[in-house]
Design a protein around this motif. Sequence first.
Motif, mmCIF file in Angstrom:
data_model
loop_
_atom_site.group_PDB
_atom_site.id
_atom_site.type_symbol
_atom_site.label_atom_id
_atom_site.label_comp_id
_atom_site.label_asym_id
_atom_site.label_seq_id
_atom_site.Cartn_x
_atom_site.Cartn_y
_atom_site.Cartn_z
ATOM 1 N N THR A 364 11.109 34.402 59.571
ATOM 2 C CA THR A 364 9.690 34.516 59.215
ATOM 3 C C THR A 364 8.863 34.812 60.457
ATOM 4 O O THR A 364 9.249 34.471 61.593
ATOM 5 C CB THR A 364 9.173 33.211 58.584
ATOM 6 O OG1 THR A 364 9.156 32.174 59.584
ATOM 7 C CG2 THR A 364 10.061 32.782 57.409
ATOM 8 N N ILE A 365 7.696 35.395 60.225
ATOM 9 C CA ILE A 365 6.821 35.719 61.355
ATOM 10 C C ILE A 365 6.231 34.447 61.958
ATOM 11 O O ILE A 365 5.905 34.406 63.143
ATOM 12 C CB ILE A 365 5.711 36.692 60.945
ATOM 13 C CG1 ILE A 365 4.892 36.127 59.780
ATOM 14 C CG2 ILE A 365 6.300 38.054 60.582
ATOM 15 C CD1 ILE A 365 3.695 36.992 59.423
ATOM 16 N N GLU A 366 6.126 33.385 61.158
ATOM 17 C CA GLU A 366 5.630 32.124 61.689
ATOM 18 C C GLU A 366 6.605 31.550 62.714
ATOM 19 O O GLU A 366 6.204 31.084 63.795
ATOM 20 C CB GLU A 366 5.395 31.121 60.558
ATOM 21 C CG GLU A 366 4.187 31.424 59.674
ATOM 22 C CD GLU A 366 4.473 32.497 58.625
ATOM 23 O OE1 GLU A 366 3.522 32.958 57.971
ATOM 24 O OE2 GLU A 366 5.663 32.866 58.467
ATOM 25 N N THR A 367 7.896 31.578 62.367
ATOM 26 C CA THR A 367 8.902 31.084 63.320
ATOM 27 C C THR A 367 8.972 31.986 64.545
ATOM 28 O O THR A 367 9.168 31.505 65.674
ATOM 29 C CB THR A 367 10.279 30.994 62.647
ATOM 30 O OG1 THR A 367 10.187 30.173 61.487
ATOM 31 C CG2 THR A 367 11.309 30.398 63.580
ATOM 32 N N HIS A 369 6.427 33.628 65.863
ATOM 33 C CA HIS A 369 5.267 33.272 66.679
ATOM 34 C C HIS A 369 5.503 31.967 67.427
ATOM 35 O O HIS A 369 5.263 31.866 68.645
ATOM 36 C CB HIS A 369 4.028 33.157 65.777
ATOM 37 C CG HIS A 369 2.828 32.588 66.480
ATOM 38 N ND1 HIS A 369 2.567 31.223 66.530
ATOM 39 C CD2 HIS A 369 1.826 33.184 67.179
ATOM 40 C CE1 HIS A 369 1.469 31.016 67.223
ATOM 41 N NE2 HIS A 369 0.986 32.190 67.615
ATOM 42 N N ASP A 370 5.986 30.957 66.693
ATOM 43 C CA ASP A 370 6.185 29.645 67.309
ATOM 44 C C ASP A 370 7.250 29.692 68.411
ATOM 45 O O ASP A 370 7.121 29.017 69.439
ATOM 46 C CB ASP A 370 6.589 28.630 66.245
ATOM 47 C CG ASP A 370 5.476 28.347 65.241
ATOM 48 O OD1 ASP A 370 4.320 28.731 65.520
ATOM 49 O OD2 ASP A 370 5.772 27.767 64.179
ATOM 50 N N LYS A 373 5.792 31.509 71.564
ATOM 51 C CA LYS A 373 4.832 30.637 72.245
ATOM 52 C C LYS A 373 5.549 29.506 72.972
ATOM 53 O O LYS A 373 5.227 29.187 74.129
ATOM 54 C CB LYS A 373 3.830 30.073 71.239
ATOM 55 C CG LYS A 373 2.739 29.190 71.869
ATOM 56 C CD LYS A 373 1.751 28.722 70.826
ATOM 57 C CE LYS A 373 0.604 27.947 71.476
ATOM 58 N NZ LYS A 373 1.048 26.802 72.273
#
Length: 428
Positions: A364-367, A369-370, A373
């Motif tokens: 996922t794009i959330e993972t 991003h995280d 970062k």
Amino acid sequence: MNWTTAAGAKNHRIRIIGVGEEGAAGLTTDSLNLIQEADVLVGGERQLQYFPAFAGEKLTIKSGLSDLVVKIKALQDTHNIVVLASGDPLFYGIAGYLARKLGPDQLEIRPNLSSLQLAFAKLGESWHDAVLESVHGRPLKGLAQRIDGKAKVALLTDEHNSPAVIGAYLQQFGMTEYDAYVAENLGGPDERVRHYTLDELAAAECSPLNVVILLRRKDAPAPRKGFGFADEEFHQRKPEKGLITKREVRAFSLSELRLGEDSIVWDIGAGSGSVAVECTRLAPRGQVFAIEKNEGDLVNIEANRIKFRTDFTVLHAKAPAGLDELPNPDAVFIGGSGGELAQLIALCASRLRPEGRIVVNAATIETLHDSMKALRDAGMDASVTLLQTARSKPILNMTRFDGLNPIYVITGQHAATEEAEAVVGAEE
């Protein structure tokens, strides 16, 4: 050769003389003269017993080789010292240790026949192409992947890793394609060489002085080769599609880990253990740890560990729990984090050895991003590759493609220092 130089000065190089099971009878006249003229005779209890009439000082080698080196250094300038070793002193013997501690220029080494030379001679087999492994004073852990598929293997044993223990270990990994031979008391009056199946070997009682030879039978199935094994080869969770890193993603992720032969690897969120299996085969002399929180997946990990003959360590834990007890890694693969990704990446980055890498798989794009970062917050350079792959699938008499879910492969490595960048710039 005697203890003086051509100019008549004392020559205090330490003589290391290899001795076989036949004792003094197997030595040359020159070697016997050196022993007779020595002031100090050093050796194991068995070697020293071959020379009961020696009138000088005797030092018995037990444990604590560093203390022995201190004693030898203290005596070297004023005493003629002979060290007795078993067989070839440079073949898993004391000569290599003394050369590192004292310097090779301080030694004169006179090898005898090694136990392996004698064992292969008894079998009528060449040994220049044999894989040589020692489990003498070393754990059996990892032996499976180091010898898997090898046609000819020689093992140095000890009282703990005996032929019977080795036989049971090989049975655990299904290595039944090997015939085993145990050569005992080589060179002595009670020497013998016996053939065993693995079942027989696991129950064998042998002399403590032995060498195990494994010969792969000619009719054995072809050994497993390469890496990036098909998903279907792995035991995995059913009826789901399988908790497994897909072959294409796995192969690319392995290339990003950049493993060496002796790398230490953490596979976090191991699932089926496919990544741990492949890492172990790529780092046969390293240590691989598969960490998985779901108890139900441990059965599949263990089944794949045995099937692929990869002797890695399986931990039932939810990372970061359990990581404190592991050695610092050269590479970390994160296939699942249980919702604590930032904390996990920070810990792994703090433990990573120099030039090590962290590779994260994200769906996922959330993972994505995280992960990026967290890697940057940990002071690491981060890069990402999006893998979009498809596999062929028959349809009637034609072929179409089934697309797999796109996966982000995120790689982190410690940012280059100013000093390192300056060196690279100068080289360019």
